[in-house]
Design an enzyme around this catalytic site. Structure first.
Site, PDB file in Angstrom:
ATOM      1  N   CYS A 113       0.810  -1.230   0.000  1.00 48.98           N
ATOM      2  CA  CYS A 113       0.000   0.000   0.000  1.00 48.98           C
ATOM      3  C   CYS A 113       0.841   1.277   0.000  1.00 48.98           C
ATOM      4  CB  CYS A 113      -0.946   0.001   1.188  1.00 48.98           C
ATOM      5  SG  CYS A 113      -2.122  -1.347   1.099  1.00 48.98           S
ATOM      6  N   HIS A 253      -3.766   7.088   2.534  1.00 50.89           N
ATOM      7  CA  HIS A 253      -4.077   5.774   1.969  1.00 50.89           C
ATOM      8  C   HIS A 253      -5.467   5.370   2.456  1.00 50.89           C
ATOM      9  CE1 HIS A 253      -4.099   1.696   0.818  1.00 50.89           C
ATOM     10  NE2 HIS A 253      -3.889   1.214   2.034  1.00 50.89           N
ATOM     11  N   ASN A 283     -10.120  -0.552  -0.449  1.00 46.35           N
ATOM     12  CA  ASN A 283      -8.678  -0.372  -0.373  1.00 46.35           C
ATOM     13  C   ASN A 283      -8.066  -0.874  -1.684  1.00 46.35           C
ATOM     14  OD1 ASN A 283      -5.949  -0.567   0.095  1.00 46.35           O
ATOM     15  ND2 ASN A 283      -6.122  -1.626   2.068  1.00 46.35           N
TER      16      ASN A 283
END
Ligand code: ACO
Length: 326
Positions: A113, A253, A283
Protein backbone atom coordinates in the site's frame (compact mmCIF):
# COMPACT_ATOMS: atom_id res chain seq x y z
CA UNK A 1 18.53 26.90 -8.66
CA UNK A 2 18.36 23.25 -7.53
CA UNK A 3 16.11 20.89 -9.43
CA UNK A 4 12.77 19.84 -7.99
CA UNK A 5 10.02 17.57 -9.36
CA UNK A 6 6.43 18.70 -9.85
CA UNK A 7 3.28 16.70 -10.61
CA UNK A 8 2.04 18.22 -13.87
CA UNK A 9 -0.75 15.74 -14.67
CA UNK A 10 -2.92 13.19 -12.88
CA UNK A 11 -5.27 10.42 -14.03
CA UNK A 12 -7.22 7.51 -12.64
CA UNK A 13 -9.26 4.53 -13.71
CA UNK A 14 -11.35 1.84 -12.04
CA UNK A 15 -13.08 -1.12 -13.72
CA UNK A 16 -16.78 -0.72 -14.46
CA UNK A 17 -18.07 -3.64 -12.41
CA UNK A 18 -19.29 -2.55 -8.96
CA UNK A 19 -19.47 -4.98 -6.01
CA UNK A 20 -21.55 -3.58 -3.14
CA UNK A 21 -21.65 -4.60 0.50
CA UNK A 22 -25.10 -6.02 -0.20
CA UNK A 23 -23.61 -8.23 -2.95
CA UNK A 24 -21.06 -9.46 -0.40
CA UNK A 25 -23.81 -10.30 2.10
CA UNK A 26 -24.86 -12.99 -0.39
CA UNK A 27 -21.34 -14.46 -0.61
CA UNK A 28 -20.07 -14.54 2.99
CA UNK A 29 -21.35 -14.15 6.55
CA UNK A 30 -21.14 -10.35 6.70
CA UNK A 31 -23.42 -7.30 6.60
CA UNK A 32 -23.47 -3.83 5.08
CA UNK A 33 -23.75 -2.51 8.64
CA UNK A 34 -20.55 -4.28 9.83
CA UNK A 35 -18.51 -3.26 6.79
CA UNK A 36 -19.71 0.36 6.90
CA UNK A 37 -19.17 0.77 10.65
CA UNK A 38 -15.78 -0.97 10.81
CA UNK A 39 -14.26 0.31 7.55
CA UNK A 40 -16.37 3.04 5.88
CA UNK A 41 -16.45 1.00 2.63
CA UNK A 42 -19.77 0.75 0.74
CA UNK A 43 -18.67 -0.66 -2.62
CA UNK A 44 -15.57 -1.52 -4.65
CA UNK A 45 -14.71 -2.04 -8.33
CA UNK A 46 -13.79 -5.47 -9.67
CA UNK A 47 -11.84 -6.14 -12.88
CA UNK A 48 -13.29 -8.76 -15.20
CA UNK A 49 -10.82 -9.53 -17.97
CA UNK A 50 -8.51 -6.57 -17.34
CA UNK A 51 -4.94 -7.01 -16.10
CA UNK A 52 -3.06 -4.39 -14.05
CA UNK A 53 -1.42 -2.90 -17.17
CA UNK A 54 -4.86 -2.30 -18.74
CA UNK A 55 -5.87 -0.25 -15.71
CA UNK A 56 -2.49 1.55 -15.84
CA UNK A 57 -3.01 2.44 -19.49
CA UNK A 58 -6.31 4.26 -18.94
CA UNK A 59 -5.01 6.21 -15.92
CA UNK A 60 -1.74 7.05 -17.71
CA UNK A 61 -3.47 8.39 -20.84
CA UNK A 62 -5.41 10.85 -18.67
CA UNK A 63 -2.30 11.92 -16.73
CA UNK A 64 -0.27 12.44 -19.92
CA UNK A 65 -3.06 14.45 -21.48
CA UNK A 66 -3.41 16.64 -18.39
CA UNK A 67 0.36 17.27 -18.39
CA UNK A 68 0.55 17.81 -22.14
CA UNK A 69 3.29 15.18 -22.34
CA UNK A 70 3.65 12.70 -25.23
CA UNK A 71 4.50 9.03 -24.59
CA UNK A 72 7.77 9.52 -26.51
CA UNK A 73 8.85 12.18 -23.95
CA UNK A 74 8.71 9.78 -20.99
CA UNK A 75 12.15 8.73 -19.76
CA UNK A 76 11.06 6.31 -17.03
CA UNK A 77 7.88 4.39 -16.17
CA UNK A 78 7.50 3.14 -12.60
CA UNK A 79 4.51 0.97 -11.74
CA UNK A 80 3.90 0.45 -8.03
CA UNK A 81 1.99 -2.82 -7.71
CA UNK A 82 1.78 -6.11 -5.85
CA UNK A 83 -0.77 -7.60 -8.27
CA UNK A 84 0.93 -7.05 -11.60
CA UNK A 85 0.22 -8.80 -14.92
CA UNK A 86 2.95 -11.44 -14.32
CA UNK A 87 5.94 -11.88 -11.97
CA UNK A 88 8.06 -11.31 -15.10
CA UNK A 89 8.27 -9.13 -17.15
CA UNK A 90 7.25 -6.09 -15.18
CA UNK A 91 3.82 -4.49 -15.55
CA UNK A 92 5.74 -1.29 -16.39
CA UNK A 93 7.14 -3.09 -19.47
CA UNK A 94 3.62 -3.97 -20.62
CA UNK A 95 2.57 -0.36 -20.05
CA UNK A 96 5.59 0.94 -21.98
CA UNK A 97 4.52 -1.22 -24.96
CA UNK A 98 0.83 -0.23 -24.72
CA UNK A 99 1.65 3.49 -24.52
CA UNK A 100 4.30 3.31 -27.23
CA UNK A 101 6.67 5.09 -24.82
CA UNK A 102 9.68 4.05 -26.89
CA UNK A 103 12.33 6.04 -25.00
CA UNK A 104 11.25 4.99 -21.51
CA UNK A 105 13.02 2.66 -19.08
CA UNK A 106 10.48 0.64 -17.11
CA UNK A 107 10.31 -1.22 -13.81
CA UNK A 108 7.87 -2.25 -11.08
CA UNK A 109 8.17 -1.40 -7.42
CA UNK A 110 6.52 -3.35 -4.62
CA UNK A 111 5.96 -1.70 -1.26
CA UNK A 112 2.30 -2.86 -1.03
CA UNK A 113 0.00 0.00 0.00
CA UNK A 114 3.00 2.34 0.36
CA UNK A 115 4.09 1.58 -3.22
CA UNK A 116 2.91 4.85 -4.74
CA UNK A 117 4.75 7.01 -2.19
CA UNK A 118 7.89 4.85 -2.45
CA UNK A 119 7.64 5.35 -6.23
CA UNK A 120 7.13 9.09 -5.79
CA UNK A 121 10.31 9.26 -3.72
CA UNK A 122 12.32 7.28 -6.32
CA UNK A 123 10.99 9.43 -9.19
CA UNK A 124 11.60 12.65 -7.24
CA UNK A 125 15.19 11.65 -6.57
CA UNK A 126 15.87 10.75 -10.23
CA UNK A 127 14.64 14.22 -11.16
CA UNK A 128 16.39 16.10 -8.34
CA UNK A 129 19.70 14.45 -9.25
CA UNK A 130 19.42 15.83 -12.77
CA UNK A 131 19.35 12.32 -14.28
CA UNK A 132 15.84 12.68 -15.74
CA UNK A 133 13.26 15.29 -16.67
CA UNK A 134 10.00 13.39 -17.23
CA UNK A 135 8.71 10.33 -15.35
CA UNK A 136 5.38 8.49 -15.40
CA UNK A 137 4.47 6.94 -12.05
CA UNK A 138 1.44 4.64 -11.69
CA UNK A 139 -0.07 2.83 -8.72
CA UNK A 140 -2.23 -0.05 -9.95
CA UNK A 141 -3.80 -3.12 -8.37
CA UNK A 142 -6.08 -5.96 -9.37
CA UNK A 143 -6.47 -7.12 -5.78
CA UNK A 144 -9.63 -9.08 -6.57
CA UNK A 145 -7.56 -11.88 -8.18
CA UNK A 146 -5.59 -12.42 -4.96
CA UNK A 147 -8.46 -12.41 -2.49
CA UNK A 148 -10.09 -15.45 -0.90
CA UNK A 149 -13.74 -14.68 -1.62
CA UNK A 150 -14.71 -17.04 1.23
CA UNK A 151 -12.66 -15.15 3.83
CA UNK A 152 -14.89 -12.40 5.22
CA UNK A 153 -12.00 -10.82 7.15
CA UNK A 154 -10.26 -9.76 3.89
CA UNK A 155 -12.69 -9.98 0.96
CA UNK A 156 -14.78 -7.01 2.11
CA UNK A 157 -11.76 -4.70 2.21
CA UNK A 158 -10.09 -4.58 -1.20
CA UNK A 159 -10.88 -3.26 -4.69
CA UNK A 160 -9.25 -2.77 -8.09
CA UNK A 161 -8.06 0.47 -9.69
CA UNK A 162 -5.17 2.60 -10.95
CA UNK A 163 -3.93 6.16 -10.50
CA UNK A 164 -1.15 7.87 -12.46
CA UNK A 165 0.95 11.02 -12.24
CA UNK A 166 3.42 12.68 -14.58
CA UNK A 167 6.42 14.23 -12.82
CA UNK A 168 8.48 16.89 -14.53
CA UNK A 169 11.63 18.78 -13.65
CA UNK A 170 11.24 22.35 -12.37
CA UNK A 171 13.47 24.92 -10.71
CA UNK A 172 10.60 26.79 -9.06
CA UNK A 173 9.34 26.71 -5.45
CA UNK A 174 6.35 24.48 -6.21
CA UNK A 175 6.60 20.69 -6.33
CA UNK A 176 7.56 17.81 -4.07
CA UNK A 177 9.16 19.29 -0.96
CA UNK A 178 10.09 16.07 0.83
CA UNK A 179 9.42 12.32 0.89
CA UNK A 180 9.87 9.99 3.87
CA UNK A 181 10.10 6.18 3.65
CA UNK A 182 10.07 3.64 6.50
CA UNK A 183 9.75 -0.12 6.99
CA UNK A 184 9.82 -2.83 9.65
CA UNK A 185 10.12 -6.36 8.26
CA UNK A 186 9.67 -7.87 11.73
CA UNK A 187 5.92 -7.53 11.17
CA UNK A 188 5.97 -9.09 7.66
CA UNK A 189 3.30 -11.61 8.64
CA UNK A 190 0.72 -8.94 9.57
CA UNK A 191 -0.21 -8.65 5.87
CA UNK A 192 1.17 -11.12 3.35
CA UNK A 193 0.50 -13.29 0.32
CA UNK A 194 2.58 -16.32 1.25
CA UNK A 195 2.33 -18.54 -1.85
CA UNK A 196 3.82 -18.37 -5.33
CA UNK A 197 7.26 -16.94 -4.50
CA UNK A 198 10.59 -18.70 -3.92
CA UNK A 199 9.75 -19.43 -0.28
CA UNK A 200 6.58 -21.34 -1.16
CA UNK A 201 6.65 -22.02 -4.93
CA UNK A 202 3.31 -22.84 -6.56
CA UNK A 203 2.30 -26.43 -5.86
CA UNK A 204 -0.83 -28.45 -5.18
CA UNK A 205 -0.11 -27.90 -1.47
CA UNK A 206 0.04 -24.09 -1.77
CA UNK A 207 -3.18 -24.12 -3.79
CA UNK A 208 -4.94 -26.41 -1.32
CA UNK A 209 -3.82 -24.27 1.63
CA UNK A 210 -5.04 -21.07 -0.10
CA UNK A 211 -1.56 -19.57 0.09
CA UNK A 212 -2.07 -17.52 -3.09
CA UNK A 213 -4.46 -15.18 -1.31
CA UNK A 214 -3.90 -12.11 0.88
CA UNK A 215 -3.75 -12.90 4.63
CA UNK A 216 -4.07 -10.13 7.17
CA UNK A 217 -3.98 -9.77 10.95
CA UNK A 218 -6.45 -6.90 10.72
CA UNK A 219 -6.75 -5.83 14.31
CA UNK A 220 -2.99 -5.95 15.03
CA UNK A 221 -2.33 -4.00 11.82
CA UNK A 222 -4.97 -1.42 12.74
CA UNK A 223 -3.32 -0.59 16.06
CA UNK A 224 0.18 -0.20 14.57
CA UNK A 225 -1.22 1.85 11.65
CA UNK A 226 -2.99 4.42 13.87
CA UNK A 227 0.06 4.87 16.12
CA UNK A 228 2.55 5.03 13.26
CA UNK A 229 0.58 7.39 11.02
CA UNK A 230 -0.04 9.90 13.80
CA UNK A 231 3.71 10.24 14.35
CA UNK A 232 4.46 10.15 10.61
CA UNK A 233 2.25 13.11 9.67
CA UNK A 234 3.44 15.28 12.57
CA UNK A 235 7.12 14.48 11.82
CA UNK A 236 6.65 15.26 8.12
CA UNK A 237 5.14 18.67 8.84
CA UNK A 238 7.79 19.44 11.45
CA UNK A 239 10.63 18.62 9.04
CA UNK A 240 9.13 21.18 6.63
CA UNK A 241 8.37 23.80 9.30
CA UNK A 242 4.66 23.75 8.47
CA UNK A 243 1.87 23.82 11.05
CA UNK A 244 -1.11 21.44 10.62
CA UNK A 245 -3.33 24.52 10.18
CA UNK A 246 -1.28 25.39 7.08
CA UNK A 247 -2.30 22.18 5.31
CA UNK A 248 -4.85 22.54 2.51
CA UNK A 249 -5.45 18.83 2.08
CA UNK A 250 -4.51 15.45 3.56
CA UNK A 251 -4.52 12.60 1.04
CA UNK A 252 -4.28 9.39 3.08
CA UNK A 253 -4.08 5.77 1.97
CA UNK A 254 -7.65 4.48 1.87
CA UNK A 255 -7.64 1.38 4.11
CA UNK A 256 -10.09 2.25 6.86
CA UNK A 257 -12.12 5.39 7.60
CA UNK A 258 -11.43 4.99 11.32
CA UNK A 259 -7.66 5.13 10.66
CA UNK A 260 -8.11 8.16 8.38
CA UNK A 261 -10.23 9.97 11.00
CA UNK A 262 -7.72 9.26 13.77
CA UNK A 263 -4.93 10.81 11.68
CA UNK A 264 -7.07 13.84 10.79
CA UNK A 265 -7.98 14.35 14.46
CA UNK A 266 -4.31 14.28 15.44
CA UNK A 267 -3.75 17.13 12.95
CA UNK A 268 -6.95 18.95 14.09
CA UNK A 269 -7.95 18.88 10.43
CA UNK A 270 -11.66 19.00 9.51
CA UNK A 271 -12.78 16.09 7.32
CA UNK A 272 -13.58 18.62 4.56
CA UNK A 273 -9.81 18.89 4.09
CA UNK A 274 -9.25 15.11 3.94
CA UNK A 275 -9.61 13.13 0.70
CA UNK A 276 -11.86 10.11 1.23
CA UNK A 277 -13.02 7.75 -1.49
CA UNK A 278 -12.80 4.33 0.12
CA UNK A 279 -16.61 4.28 0.35
CA UNK A 280 -16.60 3.89 -3.48
CA UNK A 281 -13.38 1.95 -4.13
CA UNK A 282 -12.40 0.08 -0.95
CA UNK A 283 -8.68 -0.37 -0.37
CA UNK A 284 -6.96 -0.32 -3.77
CA UNK A 285 -3.51 -0.61 -2.14
CA UNK A 286 -0.88 1.30 -4.16
CA UNK A 287 -3.60 2.87 -6.35
CA UNK A 288 -5.54 4.49 -3.52
CA UNK A 289 -3.49 7.70 -3.08
CA UNK A 290 -3.11 8.56 -6.80
CA UNK A 291 -6.83 7.90 -7.42
CA UNK A 292 -7.74 10.20 -4.50
CA UNK A 293 -5.23 12.81 -5.71
CA UNK A 294 -6.68 12.75 -9.22
CA UNK A 295 -10.18 13.22 -7.83
CA UNK A 296 -9.33 16.25 -5.70
CA UNK A 297 -7.38 17.81 -8.59
CA UNK A 298 -10.25 17.33 -11.04
CA UNK A 299 -12.81 18.58 -8.50
CA UNK A 300 -10.72 21.75 -8.09
CA UNK A 301 -10.21 21.13 -4.36
CA UNK A 302 -6.53 22.06 -4.44
CA UNK A 303 -5.02 25.16 -5.94
CA UNK A 304 -1.64 26.51 -6.89
CA UNK A 305 0.61 26.94 -3.85
CA UNK A 306 -1.44 24.73 -1.50
CA UNK A 307 0.41 22.41 0.88
CA UNK A 308 -0.73 18.78 0.50
CA UNK A 309 0.29 15.89 2.71
CA UNK A 310 0.18 12.31 1.39
CA UNK A 311 0.59 9.32 3.74
CA UNK A 312 0.38 5.53 3.56
CA UNK A 313 0.73 2.36 5.59
CA UNK A 314 0.82 -1.23 4.38
CA UNK A 315 2.42 -4.66 4.10
CA UNK A 316 6.10 -4.98 4.88
CA UNK A 317 5.30 -3.35 7.12
CA UNK A 318 5.97 -0.14 5.20
CA UNK A 319 4.86 3.44 5.73
CA UNK A 320 5.62 6.63 3.86
CA UNK A 321 4.71 10.28 3.42
CA UNK A 322 5.25 13.17 1.03
CA UNK A 323 4.72 16.90 1.36
CA UNK A 324 3.89 18.79 -1.82
CA UNK A 325 3.52 22.49 -2.58
CA UNK A 326 0.95 22.27 -5.38
N1 ACO B 1 -18.29 -9.23 8.63
C1 ACO B 1 -18.74 -9.47 9.87
N2 ACO B 1 -17.93 -9.75 10.90
C2 ACO B 1 -16.59 -9.79 10.66
C3 ACO B 1 -16.06 -9.55 9.37
C4 ACO B 1 -16.97 -9.26 8.34
N3 ACO B 1 -16.56 -8.99 7.08
N4 ACO B 1 -14.71 -9.65 9.44
C5 ACO B 1 -14.41 -9.94 10.71
N5 ACO B 1 -15.54 -10.03 11.45
C6 ACO B 1 -15.68 -10.32 12.90
C7 ACO B 1 -14.50 -11.05 13.44
O1 ACO B 1 -14.60 -12.43 13.22
C8 ACO B 1 -14.58 -10.66 14.90
O2 ACO B 1 -15.55 -11.48 15.53
P1 ACO B 1 -15.32 -12.04 17.04
O3 ACO B 1 -15.25 -10.80 17.88
O4 ACO B 1 -16.52 -12.86 17.25
O5 ACO B 1 -14.03 -12.79 16.98
C9 ACO B 1 -15.12 -9.24 14.90
O6 ACO B 1 -15.73 -9.09 13.60
C10 ACO B 1 -14.08 -8.18 15.08
O7 ACO B 1 -12.96 -8.44 14.23
P2 ACO B 1 -11.71 -7.52 14.22
O8 ACO B 1 -10.72 -8.05 13.22
O9 ACO B 1 -11.22 -7.30 15.60
O10 ACO B 1 -12.35 -6.16 13.66
P3 ACO B 1 -11.72 -4.76 13.54
O11 ACO B 1 -12.55 -3.77 14.22
O12 ACO B 1 -10.24 -4.74 13.84
O13 ACO B 1 -11.86 -4.45 11.95
C11 ACO B 1 -10.46 -4.44 9.98
C12 ACO B 1 -11.20 -5.30 11.02
C13 ACO B 1 -11.50 -3.65 9.21
C14 ACO B 1 -9.70 -5.36 9.05
C15 ACO B 1 -9.50 -3.46 10.69
O14 ACO B 1 -8.78 -4.16 11.67
C16 ACO B 1 -8.51 -2.78 9.76
O15 ACO B 1 -8.89 -1.94 8.96
N6 ACO B 1 -7.20 -3.09 9.91
C17 ACO B 1 -6.14 -2.34 9.21
C18 ACO B 1 -6.05 -2.70 7.77
C19 ACO B 1 -4.90 -1.96 7.15
O16 ACO B 1 -4.65 -0.79 7.41
N7 ACO B 1 -4.11 -2.63 6.30
C20 ACO B 1 -2.95 -2.01 5.72
C21 ACO B 1 -3.09 -1.83 4.29
S1 ACO B 1 -3.40 -3.34 3.40
C22 ACO B 1 -2.01 -3.71 2.40
O17 ACO B 1 -0.94 -3.25 2.59
C23 ACO B 1 -2.18 -4.73 1.29
Amino acid sequence: MPYRSRITGTGSYAPEQVLTNFDLEKKVDTSDEWITERTGIKERRIAKDEAASDLCLEASKQALQAAGVKPADIELIIVATMSGDMPMPSTASFLQKKLGAKHAAAFDLNAACSGFLYGLSVADNFIRSGAMKTILLVGAEVMSKFIDWQDRSTCVLFGDGAGAVVLERTTGQRGILSTHLYSDGNMWDYICLPGGGSQNPPSLKTLKNKMHFVKMKGNETFKVAVRTLEKLVLDTLKKNNIKPSGLAMLIPHQANLRIIKATAERLHLPMSRVAVNLDRYGNTSSASIPIALDEVVREGKIKKGDYILLESFGAGLTWASALIKW
